[in-house]
Design an enzyme around this catalytic site. Structure first.
Site, PDB file in Angstrom:
ATOM      1  N   TYR A  35      12.718   9.568   1.555  1.00  0.00           N
ATOM      2  CA  TYR A  35      11.550  10.210   2.179  1.00  0.00           C
ATOM      3  C   TYR A  35      11.464   9.958   3.679  1.00  0.00           C
ATOM      4  O   TYR A  35      10.450  10.289   4.302  1.00  0.00           O
ATOM      5  CB  TYR A  35      10.243   9.674   1.577  1.00  0.00           C
ATOM      6  CG  TYR A  35      10.209   9.525   0.084  1.00  0.00           C
ATOM      7  CD1 TYR A  35      10.228  10.643  -0.746  1.00  0.00           C
ATOM      8  CD2 TYR A  35      10.146   8.268  -0.506  1.00  0.00           C
ATOM      9  CE1 TYR A  35      10.187  10.498  -2.124  1.00  0.00           C
ATOM     10  CE2 TYR A  35      10.100   8.111  -1.884  1.00  0.00           C
ATOM     11  CZ  TYR A  35      10.120   9.233  -2.684  1.00  0.00           C
ATOM     12  OH  TYR A  35      10.080   9.083  -4.039  1.00  0.00           O
ATOM     13  N   ARG A  70       0.848   2.501  -6.495  1.00  0.00           N
ATOM     14  CA  ARG A  70       1.281   1.903  -5.238  1.00  0.00           C
ATOM     15  C   ARG A  70       0.266   0.910  -4.662  1.00  0.00           C
ATOM     16  O   ARG A  70       0.627  -0.192  -4.249  1.00  0.00           O
ATOM     17  CB  ARG A  70       1.494   3.044  -4.245  1.00  0.00           C
ATOM     18  CG  ARG A  70       2.007   2.601  -2.903  1.00  0.00           C
ATOM     19  CD  ARG A  70       1.977   3.776  -1.898  1.00  0.00           C
ATOM     20  NE  ARG A  70       2.347   5.049  -2.447  1.00  0.00           N
ATOM     21  CZ  ARG A  70       3.562   5.590  -2.362  1.00  0.00           C
ATOM     22  NH1 ARG A  70       4.524   4.962  -1.729  1.00  0.00           N
ATOM     23  NH2 ARG A  70       3.804   6.771  -2.896  1.00  0.00           N
ATOM     24  N   CYS A 119      27.894   3.627   1.895  1.00  0.00           N
ATOM     25  CA  CYS A 119      28.568   4.650   2.676  1.00  0.00           C
ATOM     26  C   CYS A 119      27.756   5.942   2.662  1.00  0.00           C
ATOM     27  O   CYS A 119      28.145   6.939   2.073  1.00  0.00           O
ATOM     28  CB  CYS A 119      29.969   4.878   2.112  1.00  0.00           C
ATOM     29  SG  CYS A 119      30.894   6.049   3.072  1.00  0.00           S
ATOM     30  N   GLU A 120      26.569   5.881   3.258  1.00  0.00           N
ATOM     31  CA  GLU A 120      25.663   7.020   3.376  1.00  0.00           C
ATOM     32  C   GLU A 120      24.921   6.796   4.693  1.00  0.00           C
ATOM     33  O   GLU A 120      24.331   5.730   4.878  1.00  0.00           O
ATOM     34  CB  GLU A 120      24.602   7.020   2.263  1.00  0.00           C
ATOM     35  CG  GLU A 120      25.125   6.927   0.853  1.00  0.00           C
ATOM     36  CD  GLU A 120      25.213   8.273   0.144  1.00  0.00           C
ATOM     37  OE1 GLU A 120      24.609   9.238   0.632  1.00  0.00           O
ATOM     38  OE2 GLU A 120      25.904   8.321  -0.875  1.00  0.00           O
ATOM     39  N   GLY A 175      -2.557   8.139  -6.447  1.00  0.00           N
ATOM     40  CA  GLY A 175      -2.296   8.779  -5.165  1.00  0.00           C
ATOM     41  C   GLY A 175      -2.811   8.075  -3.935  1.00  0.00           C
ATOM     42  O   GLY A 175      -2.450   8.453  -2.821  1.00  0.00           O
ATOM     43  N   GLU A 228      -5.584   6.311 -12.033  1.00  0.00           N
ATOM     44  CA  GLU A 228      -4.220   5.831 -12.286  1.00  0.00           C
ATOM     45  C   GLU A 228      -3.552   5.318 -11.013  1.00  0.00           C
ATOM     46  O   GLU A 228      -2.519   5.858 -10.589  1.00  0.00           O
ATOM     47  CB  GLU A 228      -3.372   6.966 -12.876  1.00  0.00           C
ATOM     48  CG  GLU A 228      -3.912   7.567 -14.152  1.00  0.00           C
ATOM     49  CD  GLU A 228      -3.173   8.842 -14.547  1.00  0.00           C
ATOM     50  OE1 GLU A 228      -2.340   9.351 -13.770  1.00  0.00           O
ATOM     51  OE2 GLU A 228      -3.445   9.333 -15.655  1.00  0.00           O
ATOM     52  N   PRO A 229      -4.086   4.290 -10.396  1.00  0.00           N
ATOM     53  CA  PRO A 229      -3.452   3.790  -9.173  1.00  0.00           C
ATOM     54  C   PRO A 229      -2.140   3.078  -9.482  1.00  0.00           C
ATOM     55  O   PRO A 229      -2.021   2.383 -10.487  1.00  0.00           O
ATOM     56  CB  PRO A 229      -4.487   2.794  -8.627  1.00  0.00           C
ATOM     57  CG  PRO A 229      -5.186   2.288  -9.850  1.00  0.00           C
ATOM     58  CD  PRO A 229      -5.219   3.445 -10.818  1.00  0.00           C
TER      59      PRO A 229
HETATM   60  N1  LLP Z   1      -0.389   9.196 -12.077  1.00  0.00           N
HETATM   61  C1  LLP Z   1       0.578  10.122 -12.127  1.00  0.00           C
HETATM   62  C2  LLP Z   1       0.508  11.180 -13.137  1.00  0.00           C
HETATM   63  C3  LLP Z   1       1.643  10.063 -11.215  1.00  0.00           C
HETATM   64  O1  LLP Z   1       2.589  10.994 -11.268  1.00  0.00           O
HETATM   65  C4  LLP Z   1       1.688   9.032 -10.263  1.00  0.00           C
HETATM   66  C5  LLP Z   1       2.789   8.931  -9.297  1.00  0.00           C
HETATM   67  C6  LLP Z   1       0.655   8.075 -10.263  1.00  0.00           C
HETATM   68  C7  LLP Z   1      -0.379   8.196 -11.170  1.00  0.00           C
HETATM   69  C8  LLP Z   1       0.612   6.921  -9.299  1.00  0.00           C
HETATM   70  O2  LLP Z   1       0.530   7.346  -7.996  1.00  0.00           O
HETATM   71  P1  LLP Z   1       0.290   6.302  -6.808  1.00  0.00           P
HETATM   72  O3  LLP Z   1      -1.081   5.729  -6.986  1.00  0.00           O
HETATM   73  O4  LLP Z   1       1.348   5.242  -6.903  1.00  0.00           O
HETATM   74  O5  LLP Z   1       0.432   7.114  -5.608  1.00  0.00           O
HETATM   75  N2  LLP Z   1       8.496   7.410  -5.531  1.00  0.00           N
HETATM   76  C9  LLP Z   1       7.443   7.834  -4.628  1.00  0.00           C
HETATM   77  C10 LLP Z   1       6.122   7.970  -5.324  1.00  0.00           C
HETATM   78  C11 LLP Z   1       6.140   8.909  -6.495  1.00  0.00           C
HETATM   79  C12 LLP Z   1       4.824   8.953  -7.211  1.00  0.00           C
HETATM   80  C13 LLP Z   1       4.907   9.794  -8.418  1.00  0.00           C
HETATM   81  N3  LLP Z   1       3.710   9.816  -9.202  1.00  0.00           N
HETATM   82  C14 LLP Z   1       7.384   6.881  -3.442  1.00  0.00           C
HETATM   83  O6  LLP Z   1       8.154   5.919  -3.402  1.00  0.00           O
HETATM   84  O7  LLP Z   1       6.603   7.094  -2.528  1.00  0.00           O
END
Ligand code: LLP
Length: 416
Positions: free
Chosen positions: A318, A277, A344-345, A240, A274-275
């Site tokens: 988003y 992004r 085409c969106e 997150g 769980e990083p």
């Molecule tokens: N762990 C779990 C259980 C998750 O569902 C996620 C992301 C992560 C870890 C990793 O989260 P991060 O560190 O990347 O924030 N498609 C969206 C993001 C969806 C994230 C879903 N879950 C976007 O492009 O912003």
């Protein structure tokens, strides 16, 4: 701190490699990633937790291209897989089952069976029904499944509603007030081992407060468990942590760790994070070429690219902001452009009123921070072919996924 993408004489380079050279050789659209930037982000995030027992389980969903997964393995990460497909990718990248945690709000029976048979480090269970299905699979396989309970702590992450996951009523996890009873059931089930508690309240979070509150909820539950004589092995605080898409400050790893560690460390339990992004997104760009310039009658000239929501859906899905840079800056004063994709969106747009140096048809642009949730969310809409992915490493570059061909695409279909 080295800057991964920077201008040298008006020419945008990635770790010393000119992006224009890559575009010329590989064509566009194309994803380009810096191995060094991924490694630096991983190392910084990991180091932020210091000597406290912990492991980063990289969230494969952000980018699970095989070579990126292999790179994460070389860095000694574990992974968070969200489907059996991601589990298979992890195995092929050389991860052992013990390196994998398996999350997912709707696990199919075959996915549960595979995870149980492999003996993954933890299956993050989403409901009482799922726990029963995991137990049944373990009994059939004459094994004991390692289960962790995903808690919905009712914490609003304050991020985009589409990626907020920890509020009561969201489809994710077990409501916090039901969690203790479920944990007890797991602890007394001989086919299961309760190994941990899990939470993930959302993504692209730039404030520590909700992340800390989610960790506090897990820790409180840990105490209730230990009062009930139930011991667990780990606390998994999910992912997150957001990144500064505007080029600003973001949420530095050490600030995040400084908020989480005081909450978790009194338990002495191993910490899993769980990083996704934050490890890969800033390390990547999407290269796209201007295929048309037109005056749509609005204030800004319209630059149409050969990449769109099929390559990078985040702006359309988003309203996400991504910086856009010219790969070769032309002289002249900046102008306003609306930068759009070819589909085409109307939502297929990368940005309104972007100040850019003068553009010409054929120019290549770099859409920044596209290393996470870029290629991983790409589609074949309009029969567009998946873009290649290139990894820059040690002053050179190589293709880690070739461009899809129309033959690749049609291979799965019959004409009757
Ligand atoms: N762990 C779990 C259980 C998750 O569902 C996620 C992301 C992560 C870890 C990793 O989260 P991060 O560190 O990347 O924030 N498609 C969206 C993001 C969806 C994230 C879903 N879950 C976007 O492009 O912003």
């Amino acid at each position: 701190m080295p800057t991964t993408f920077r201008y040298e004489d008006d020419c945008l380079v990635c770790d010393g490699v000119a992006l224009a050279d890559i575009a010329r050789a590989e064509g566009t659209p194309a994803y380009v990633y810096s191995a060094a930037a991924i490694e630096r982000a991983y190392t910084e995030f990991d180091a932020a937790f210091g000597s406290y027992p912990h492991r980063l389980h990289y969230a494969l969903k952000a980018n699970s291209t095989l070579a990126i997964a292999s790179l994460m393995r070389r860095l000694a990460a574990g992974v968070d897989a969200n489907s059996v497909g991601e589990i298979e990718v992890a195995l092929r990248a050389g991860f052992a089952p013990g390196d994998i945690v398996f999350t997912g709000v709707g696990k199919r029976p075959d996915e549960i069976e595979r995870a149980v048979a492999l003996g993954v480090h933890a299956i993050n269970a989403e409901s009482a029904g799922e726990v029963a299905r995991i137990a049944a699979a373990a009994r059939t396989g004459r094994t004991k499944a390692r289960v962790s309970v995903r808690i919905n702590p009712d914490v609003n992450a304050g991020t985009h509603p589409h990626i907020t996951t920890g509020v009561r009523g969201n489809k994710f996890g077990v409501p916090i007030e039901q969690a203790l009873a479920l944990c007890r059931d797991i602890a007394f089930d001989t086919s299961l081992r309760l190994v941990g508690l899990h939470v993930h309240v959302g993504s692209q979070i730039l404030e520590v407060a909700p992340l800390r509150r989610a960790a506090e909820a897990l820790v409180a539950l840990t105490r209730a468990l230990s009062d009930a004589g139930i011991a667990i092995e780990h606390i998994d605080v999910g992912g997150g942590v957001g990144i500064p898409y505007d080029g600003g400050r973001g949420l530095p790893a050490r600030e995040y760790a400084a908020a989480i560690l005081p909450v978790v460390s009194p338990t002495g339990l191993k910490l899993l994070v769980e990083p996704g992004r934050v490890i890969v997104a800033p390390a990547g760009v999407l290269l796209a070429r201007v295929v048309d310039l037109k005056n749509g009658g609005g204030p800004a000239e319209i630059a149409v690219l050969d990449a769109g929501m099929t390559e990078l859906i985040r702006p359309a899905l988003y309203g996400a902001y991504h910086r856009i840079d010219a790969v070769q800056r032309r002289p002249g004063s900046e102008r306003q452009y609306e930068i759009v994709g070819p589909l085409c969106e109307t939502s297929d747009s990368f940005g309104n009123a972007r100040a850019m140096p003068p553009l010409q048809v054929g120019d290549v642009l770099a859409i920044r921070d596209a290393g996470g949730y870029g290629s991983a969310m790409a589609s074949n809409y309009n029969r567009r072919l998946l873009a290649p992915e290139i990894l820059v490493e040690n002053g050179g570059w190589r293709t880690i996924r070739r461009r899809q061909t129309i033959e690749d695409l049609l291979m799965l279909e019959s004409s009757e």
